[in-house]
Motif scaffolding. Structure first.
Motif, PDB file in Angstrom:
ATOM      1  N   ASN A 193       2.267   0.289  -0.281  1.00 34.28           N
ATOM      2  CA  ASN A 193       1.451  -0.867  -0.660  1.00 34.28           C
ATOM      3  C   ASN A 193       1.761  -1.348  -2.073  1.00 34.28           C
ATOM      4  O   ASN A 193       1.918  -0.542  -2.997  1.00 34.28           O
ATOM      5  N   TYR A 213      -6.050  -1.753   6.424  1.00 33.31           N
ATOM      6  CA  TYR A 213      -5.657  -2.670   7.490  1.00 33.31           C
ATOM      7  C   TYR A 213      -5.278  -1.898   8.748  1.00 33.31           C
ATOM      8  O   TYR A 213      -5.011  -0.688   8.697  1.00 33.31           O
ATOM      9  N   PHE A 233      -9.681  -6.471   2.177  1.00 35.75           N
ATOM     10  CA  PHE A 233      -9.082  -6.614   0.846  1.00 35.75           C
ATOM     11  C   PHE A 233     -10.205  -7.019  -0.101  1.00 35.75           C
ATOM     12  O   PHE A 233     -10.769  -8.107   0.035  1.00 35.75           O
ATOM     13  N   LEU A 272      -7.789  -1.838  -0.113  1.00 34.12           N
ATOM     14  CA  LEU A 272      -6.852  -2.470   0.811  1.00 34.12           C
ATOM     15  C   LEU A 272      -6.712  -1.556   2.020  1.00 34.12           C
ATOM     16  O   LEU A 272      -6.038  -0.521   1.960  1.00 34.12           O
ATOM     17  N   VAL A 277      -8.032  -4.987  -7.831  1.00 28.75           N
ATOM     18  CA  VAL A 277      -8.110  -4.582  -6.417  1.00 28.75           C
ATOM     19  C   VAL A 277      -8.777  -3.213  -6.308  1.00 28.75           C
ATOM     20  O   VAL A 277      -8.342  -2.245  -6.932  1.00 28.75           O
ATOM     21  N   ALA A 318       0.199  -7.214  -0.774  1.00 30.41           N
ATOM     22  CA  ALA A 318      -1.132  -7.788  -0.579  1.00 30.41           C
ATOM     23  C   ALA A 318      -1.285  -9.139  -1.247  1.00 30.41           C
ATOM     24  O   ALA A 318      -2.179  -9.915  -0.895  1.00 30.41           O
TER      25      ALA A 318
END
Length: 273
Positions: free
Chosen positions: A42, A70, A161, A68, A65, A216
């Protein structure tokens, strides 16, 4: 006559030797299987993703951030001649999470061969979702642990996110939430196909590792720009993109989020960095 017999024997030996040499080089035995590893590295716009760090995009917004996560699904491996191996659907749903370093997918019992293309989905397809909660309870429960579900009636979050951001003209830092998923208006499940820079050589006893880079940044700063500042709530405390036209843009942007960095062949999987 003796000469002819010797000559024929030499030809037979040479043919046999060449055949054995080719077998040794290719080492593909009909019916044998091997494993494949997918490793997701990532990042954000060329930098490694470190949760809690801040990154600035071309929208002139600085994002810190914090999450994250997914869903990767429906994996297909394709050989150079177009032969496809579709990973069993019931086993083809996986979660990648930057929060607890869950970055690797292990695919088992892949037919031996040389694979040149990787295909997969981002999220959960409608066919799977419509099988009902009972048919996918274990994966639903796992996805819930990683904040990748809403209620059953509203389904999965394909990408979660989150963090905080600042932007010109805003007073201080605001929270942001980008939750890509399907809804009653649109199907935001997407699929990607990636060509491998070198073939993944699947052999019995070997486990090639396909190293993917995940960016991202492209979710908001991809082909279609989506500004968090344009999605502030009425209280001006945070921005959320969970539906509407902007979510469709983010779903489309997500197809460019993945690239293949390299392939490790041979015995020994890629070690997470």
């Amino acid at each position: 006559m003796k000469f002819n017999i010797i000559f024929v024997a030499l030809i037979a030996f040479s043919t046999s030797f060449i055949s054995c040499s080719n077998d040794d080089n290719n080492n593909v035995t009909q019916g044998t299987v091997g494993d494949v590893q997918l490793y997701f590295d990532n990042g954000v716009n060329g930098d490694a993703l470190i949760l809690g760090s801040t990154y600035t995009n071309s929208n002139n917004e600085s994002l810190t951030v914090n999450r994250l996560n997914y869903i990767i699904s429906n994996v297909v491996l394709v050989q150079a001649d177009g032969t496809e191996y579709i990973y069993p659907k019931e086993e083809s749903y996986f979660i990648i999470s930057a929060e607890d370093n869950r970055l690797t997918i292990h695919l088992e019992d892949i037919p031996a061969g040389d694979y040149s293309t990787l295909k997969f989905g981002i999220g959960v397809d409608q066919q799977r979702y419509l099988q009902g909660e009972t048919q996918q309870q274990s994966f639903w429960d796992l996805a819930t642990q990683y904040n990748l579900t809403w209620t059953w009636s509203t389904g999965y979050r394909f990408i979660n996110f989150e963090g905080s951001f600042t932007a010109p003209g805003l007073d201080g830092s605001k929270t942001f939430q980008v939750h890509q998923g399907s809804n009653s208006a649109t199907d935001n499940y997407r699929e990607v196909a990636l060509t491998l820079p070198t073939t993944a050589r699947v052999r019995q006893g070997d486990e090639p590792s396909i190293h993917l880079k995940t960016d991202a940044n492209v979710l908001l700063d991809g082909q279609t720009k989506v500004k968090l500042a344009d999605n502030l709530n009425e209280a001006q405390t945070g921005a959320a993109v969970m539906g509407g036209e902007n979510l469709i843009h983010i779903a489309d942007n997500s197809t460019a989020m993945f690239t293949i960095d390299h392939v490790h062949n041979g015995n020994g999987a890629h070690e997470e960095e």
